[in-house]
Design a protein around this motif. Structure first.
Motif, PDB file in Angstrom:
ATOM      1  N   GLU A  47       0.738  -1.185   0.115  1.00  0.00           N
ATOM      2  CA  GLU A  47       0.023  -0.015   0.097  1.00  0.00           C
ATOM      3  C   GLU A  47       0.872   1.307   0.050  1.00  0.00           C
ATOM      4  N   GLY A  48       1.998   1.108   0.799  1.00  0.00           N
ATOM      5  CA  GLY A  48       3.073   2.352   0.745  1.00  0.00           C
ATOM      6  C   GLY A  48       3.509   2.604  -0.778  1.00  0.00           C
ATOM      7  N   ARG A  49       3.954   1.548  -1.568  1.00  0.00           N
ATOM      8  CA  ARG A  49       4.370   1.626  -2.551  1.00  0.00           C
ATOM      9  C   ARG A  49       3.561   2.309  -3.661  1.00  0.00           C
ATOM     10  N   ARG A  50       2.248   1.847  -3.544  1.00  0.00           N
ATOM     11  CA  ARG A  50       1.211   2.581  -4.307  1.00  0.00           C
ATOM     12  C   ARG A  50       1.083   4.204  -4.027  1.00  0.00           C
ATOM     13  N   ALA A  51       0.879   4.323  -2.677  1.00  0.00           N
ATOM     14  CA  ALA A  51       0.809   5.566  -2.133  1.00  0.00           C
ATOM     15  C   ALA A  51       1.935   6.519  -2.941  1.00  0.00           C
ATOM     16  N   LEU A  52       3.239   5.956  -2.651  1.00  0.00           N
ATOM     17  CA  LEU A  52       4.408   6.601  -3.303  1.00  0.00           C
ATOM     18  C   LEU A  52       4.111   7.021  -4.599  1.00  0.00           C
ATOM     19  N   ASP A  53       3.811   5.965  -5.333  1.00  0.00           N
ATOM     20  CA  ASP A  53       3.548   6.058  -6.842  1.00  0.00           C
ATOM     21  C   ASP A  53       2.766   7.263  -7.256  1.00  0.00           C
ATOM     22  N   VAL A  54       1.725   7.270  -6.463  1.00  0.00           N
ATOM     23  CA  VAL A  54       0.563   8.510  -6.768  1.00  0.00           C
ATOM     24  C   VAL A  54       1.322   9.733  -6.555  1.00  0.00           C
ATOM     25  N   MET A  55       2.206   9.848  -5.212  1.00  0.00           N
ATOM     26  CA  MET A  55       2.772  11.079  -5.003  1.00  0.00           C
ATOM     27  C   MET A  55       3.725  11.374  -6.038  1.00  0.00           C
ATOM     28  N   VAL A  56       4.520  10.613  -6.604  1.00  0.00           N
ATOM     29  CA  VAL A  56       5.552  10.996  -7.391  1.00  0.00           C
ATOM     30  C   VAL A  56       5.032  11.240  -8.719  1.00  0.00           C
ATOM     31  N   ALA A  57       3.977  10.462  -9.202  1.00  0.00           N
ATOM     32  CA  ALA A  57       3.332  10.935 -10.567  1.00  0.00           C
ATOM     33  C   ALA A  57       2.697  12.413 -10.486  1.00  0.00           C
ATOM     34  N   ALA A  58       2.046  12.448  -9.446  1.00  0.00           N
ATOM     35  CA  ALA A  58       1.646  14.102  -9.173  1.00  0.00           C
ATOM     36  C   ALA A  58       2.548  15.124  -9.373  1.00  0.00           C
ATOM     37  N   ALA A  59       3.583  14.996  -8.405  1.00  0.00           N
ATOM     38  CA  ALA A  59       4.711  15.765  -8.613  1.00  0.00           C
ATOM     39  C   ALA A  59       5.246  15.963  -9.915  1.00  0.00           C
ATOM     40  N   VAL A  60       5.371  14.866 -10.872  1.00  0.00           N
ATOM     41  CA  VAL A  60       5.963  15.001 -12.151  1.00  0.00           C
ATOM     42  C   VAL A  60       5.288  15.803 -12.960  1.00  0.00           C
ATOM     43  N   ARG A  61       3.680  15.375 -12.832  1.00  0.00           N
ATOM     44  CA  ARG A  61       2.929  16.248 -13.588  1.00  0.00           C
ATOM     45  C   ARG A  61       2.824  17.760 -13.351  1.00  0.00           C
ATOM     46  N   ARG A  62       2.580  18.078 -12.303  1.00  0.00           N
ATOM     47  CA  ARG A  62       2.719  19.570 -11.804  1.00  0.00           C
ATOM     48  C   ARG A  62       3.938  20.428 -12.184  1.00  0.00           C
ATOM     49  N   ILE A  63       5.312  19.412 -12.072  1.00  0.00           N
ATOM     50  CA  ILE A  63       6.450  20.185 -12.154  1.00  0.00           C
ATOM     51  C   ILE A  63       6.654  20.468 -13.739  1.00  0.00           C
ATOM     52  N   THR A  64       6.093  19.371 -14.560  1.00  0.00           N
ATOM     53  CA  THR A  64       6.134  19.357 -16.148  1.00  0.00           C
ATOM     54  C   THR A  64       5.242  20.414 -16.423  1.00  0.00           C
ATOM     55  N   ALA A  65       4.097  20.554 -16.098  1.00  0.00           N
ATOM     56  CA  ALA A  65       3.042  21.589 -16.691  1.00  0.00           C
ATOM     57  C   ALA A  65       3.402  22.907 -16.067  1.00  0.00           C
ATOM     58  N   TRP A  66       3.908  23.181 -14.916  1.00  0.00           N
ATOM     59  CA  TRP A  66       4.503  24.484 -14.331  1.00  0.00           C
ATOM     60  C   TRP A  66       3.425  25.592 -14.609  1.00  0.00           C
ATOM     61  N   THR A  67       2.286  25.279 -13.823  1.00  0.00           N
ATOM     62  CA  THR A  67       1.199  25.987 -13.478  1.00  0.00           C
ATOM     63  C   THR A  67       1.103  26.489 -12.050  1.00  0.00           C
TER      64      THR A  67
END
Length: 239
Positions: free
Chosen positions: A206-226
């Motif tokens: 469950e921790g691995r899945r939660a971390l994957d969600v956090m990382v994916a969100a960070a990558v999307r936000r940084i890439t979009a830079w809004t």
């Protein structure tokens, strides 16, 4: 294959000008009788490192800032809080210094108590013209503090440091309900164990899945830079 560059491991001639720099921010505070005091910064550092692996460049990952605004946990031994004023000064001066050679700066925050200070500090910094923003490490539906979510994350990241035999349930009411009492009286008045949630059922998977969600969100936000007016990286609404 990991391609991130740890700033602390580098020599100055190897530091490229104009790089994106990720700065993990967390806290040193109680996390119940079963999780280590550095849980927040452990999670934030992991999100920053793994996001750096997925971003082009690659970005630099700065040494983590392990102290934050944790006054609500002050009644528990081991908590070390520098407060909002000092944290704000650190964030401002870190960014001003980084801006002498870096490009964009992103603070990756693992502690909810730092949120208001990040908002005010980054609002000032962006008004000064710095290309800086911040993003959090929350997970949808996660509990507030030292419960199932954080216990699962630590079972994934550092299982040898989790004392599951000591885990107990704390106050399981939603954070929105608890917040007035937390602000007025601190965590210990609400939960003598320091836990807000219930660690029962936590797992490394469950921790691995939660971390994957956090990382994916960070990558999307940084890439979009809004970036909003408080310096927060946001995601475009999905249609």
């Amino acid at each position: 294959m990991a391609v991130r560059r740890a700033l602390g491991d580098m020599v100055w001639p190897a530091v490229p000008s104009g790089s994106l720099v990720l700065v993990p921010v967390g806290s040193t505070e109680q996390h119940g009788p079963h999780l280590p005091l550095d849980t927040d910064i452990t999670v934030a550092h992991a999100v920053a490192r793994r996001a750096a692996d997925a971003l082009s460049g690659p970005p630099l990952v700065a040494p983590p800032l392990a102290y934050g605004a944790s006054g609500e946990h002050a009644d528990f031994p081991g908590t070390v809080s520098i407060g909002h004023e000092a944290l704000r000064a650190v964030l401002v001066e870190l960014t001003r210094s980084l801006s002498l050679w870096a490009g964009r700066v992103v603070f990756v925050n693992g502690h909810g108590g730092n949120t208001a200070t990040l908002d005010t500090a980054l609002g000032l910094l962006r008004a000064e013209g710095h290309d800086v923003a911040w993003t959090g490490c929350g997970t949808p539906g996660g509990d507030a503090h030292a419960g199932r979510t954080e216990t699962s994350l630590m079972l994934h990241l550092a299982p040898e440091r989790v004392r599951l035999e000591a885990a107990v349930a704390g106050d399981t009411r939603p954070l929105a309900v608890l917040l007035p009492d937390l602000m007025a009286r601190g965590v210990r008045a609400v939960s003598p164990s320091g836990v807000l949630g219930d660690p029962a059922g936590a797992s490394a998977e469950e921790g691995r899945r939660a971390l994957d969600v956090m990382v994916a969100a960070a990558v999307r936000r940084i890439t979009a830079w809004t970036v909003d007016g408080r310096g927060r990286l946001t995601e475009a609404e999905r249609r």
